[in-house]
Design an enzyme around this catalytic site. Structure first.
Site, PDB file in Angstrom:
ATOM      1  N   ALA A  10       0.829  -1.206   0.000  1.00  0.00           N
ATOM      2  CA  ALA A  10       0.000   0.000   0.000  1.00  0.00           C
ATOM      3  C   ALA A  10       0.860   1.251   0.000  1.00  0.00           C
ATOM      4  CB  ALA A  10      -0.927  -0.006   1.211  1.00  0.00           C
ATOM      5  N   ARG A  16      -2.322   8.403 -11.222  1.00  0.00           N
ATOM      6  CA  ARG A  16      -3.453   8.587 -12.146  1.00  0.00           C
ATOM      7  C   ARG A  16      -4.778   8.862 -11.428  1.00  0.00           C
ATOM      8  NH1 ARG A  16      -4.137   3.859 -15.962  1.00  0.00           N
ATOM      9  NH2 ARG A  16      -2.746   2.651 -14.647  1.00  0.00           N
ATOM     10  N   ARG A 335     -32.449  12.140  12.264  1.00  0.00           N
ATOM     11  CA  ARG A 335     -31.036  12.380  12.582  1.00  0.00           C
ATOM     12  C   ARG A 335     -30.572  11.462  13.715  1.00  0.00           C
ATOM     13  NH1 ARG A 335     -30.894  18.662  13.431  1.00  0.00           N
ATOM     14  NH2 ARG A 335     -28.785  18.157  14.149  1.00  0.00           N
ATOM     15  N   ALA A 382     -49.150  20.068  12.613  1.00  0.00           N
ATOM     16  CA  ALA A 382     -48.255  20.626  11.603  1.00  0.00           C
ATOM     17  C   ALA A 382     -47.603  21.904  12.111  1.00  0.00           C
ATOM     18  CB  ALA A 382     -49.032  20.904  10.323  1.00  0.00           C
ATOM     19  N   TYR A 389     -32.542  24.697  21.770  1.00  0.00           N
ATOM     20  CA  TYR A 389     -31.190  25.281  21.852  1.00  0.00           C
ATOM     21  C   TYR A 389     -31.294  26.746  22.246  1.00  0.00           C
ATOM     22  CZ  TYR A 389     -26.388  26.366  20.341  1.00  0.00           C
ATOM     23  OH  TYR A 389     -25.081  26.764  20.292  1.00  0.00           O
TER      24      TYR A 389
END
Length: 459
Positions: A10, A16, A335, A382, A389
């Protein structure tokens, strides 16, 4: 079987690739090229694994730090494959048995092939065994030159005669060696060739001259030894890896409507009778149960999706869990550290972050729920937002079982909405709402009669 030691080359620059990172760290099917090689090497239970590093050695070392037990050998400068293998001698001091040499940029080699190479090498008591293949276009590869059917030499393309270049049996660059004579023989390799390098294939001639046995094992599928030297070749091997993966999953009972557009990582698990629609991306250590349906444009990373889940179009799920019978999306974002409970519904344009969303609860559209614990059978209207935060710290919101949050409400954390409580639409809740209570937090509406007509006249 004697001890097996693996060496992986390695150290090359990979010019290239035109990249600022080492070639062996470029990813194919979700894993660095060298990780594919290391996983294949595990198939022979190596006593020692040595990675030869050179170009950007620190980056390669850092990338492999989590793999316990690896040893590293530095090749600086890079003077060819023979020189690279010689650098491993200190790391293998006192070792005996079989050394297997692999290339860090050849990710398609199968475990079964490597086991067969080692078995043949040891059964035949060879000093060296070369993995070879026959190809239609051998240009660029070292040719296998035989005499009376037995390998006599390996000749590199630049050093080959026209007759030798016509040979279509090629050297894979993958070998098994008996360790006993290896390093003394490596020191006798010269560099009088077109590239001025120390070619490892020269060992074939040296061993033949010494009366040592050199054997070959031929591949049925030459694609296994495809190396990566350019972005095009990286894409080619990635496509092959992905085809192999989808074929394996379909054989296990997964329906993949368009295998060419489904990208599924090597560590992903999928249960039978699950359906994957086109353009699905499943990455990392994701586990998907049976009888699920994953619609187009979905990306799931390092997550658990239980049985009978439907993920609608264009959802992203990261490091989270979706429990049995739940429905997510379209256009939902789950998340990390979130959990969607059994039979829950997280609808379009809903974002969860570090949130436990309880069994049978619903957030059908246009909500952000962060750092929240939401009980069972809660209705989130909705436009609801948990304001978690304060500019410095994150704060929790708790919504207990059976609560109802009216549309366009803001829950300013830290705050708790009690069991069965209601929050009126349009409220900004800054204090706890007791169980069974109605929380209203909005300005009183005032209607000014005739205001429009009066202001039109002024204009």
């Amino acid at each position: 079987m004697s001890d097996v030691h693996v060496v992986i080359l390695a150290a090359g620059k990979g010019t290239r690739m035109k990249s600022s990172q080492p070639k062996v760290l470029h990813r194919a099917a979700g894993l660095p090229l060298i990780e594919h090689v290391l996983r294949v090497a595990d198939a022979v239970s190596p006593h020692t694994t040595v990675v030869v590093v050179g170009h950007m050695a620190d980056l390669v070392n850092d990338a492999l730090r989590k793999r316990l037990g690896l040893r590293f050998a530095l090749q600086e400068p890079q003077l060819g494959t023979g020189h690279a293998l010689l650098q491993t001698e200190p790391a293998l001091a006192g070792a005996h048995g079989t050394l297997v040499m692999l290339s860090g940029d050849v990710p398609l080699l199968r475990r079964e092939t490597l086991r067969a190479l080692v078995a043949a090498h040891e059964e035949r008591r060879a000093a060296a065994t070369v993995l070879t293949a026959r190809v239609d276009r051998p240009h660029g590869y070292g040719r296998i030159v035989r005499k009376d059917g037995v390998i006599a030499a390996i000749v590199e393309e630049k050093d080959a005669t026209p007759a030798e270049r016509a040979i279509n049996e090629i050297n894979s660059g993958i070998y098994a060696f008996d360790l006993a004579p290896l390093f003394d023989a490596l020191r006798t390799i010269g560099s009088a060739n077109a590239q001025g390098e120390y070619y490892l294939p020269d060992l074939v001639r040296i061993y033949r001259a010494r009366g040592l046995a050199v054997e070959t094992v031929s591949l049925d599928d030459p694609r296994e030894i495809l190396g990566v030297n350019s972005r095009k070749e990286l894409a080619d091997v990635t496509a092959i890896l992905n085809t192999n993966r989808t074929t394996e999953l379909m054989a296990a009972g997964v329906t993949i409507i368009d295998p060419a557009s489904a990208w599924i990582g090597p560590d992903v698990e999928i249960g039978p009778d699950t359906i994957l629609h086109p353009n699905v991306y499943l990455e990392g250590r994701t586990r998907i149960g049976s009888h699920c349906e994953i619609h187009s444009g979905v990306r799931i990373v390092d997550s658990t999706i239980d049985d009978g889940v439907v993920i609608n179009n264009f959802c992203v799920i990261l490091e989270s869990a979706v429990r049995t019978g739940a429905k997510v999306g379209p256009f939902a974002h789950i998340r990390p550290q979130s959990e969607v409970g059994e039979d829950a519904h997280v609808g379009n344009f809903v974002e969860l972050k570090k949130t436990n969303f309880g069994r049978g609860s619903k957030a059908s559209h246009l909500s952000y729920l962060g750092d929240a614990t939401i009980g069972e059978k809660v209705n989130i209207g909705a436009g609801t937002i948990t304001c978690n935060y304060d500019g410095v710290h994150k704060h929790p919101t708790t919504i207990e079982d059976g609560a109802f949050i009216g549309s366009d409400s803001q829950l300013v954390a830290p705050v708790r909405v009690g069991k069965g409580a209601y929050v009126a639409a349009g409220s900004s809740i800054v204090e706890d709402v007791p169980a069974g209570a109605l929380g209203i937090a909005r300005g009183r509406q005032v209607n000014k009669e005739g205001w429009v007509e009066k202001n039109k006249k002024k204009a």
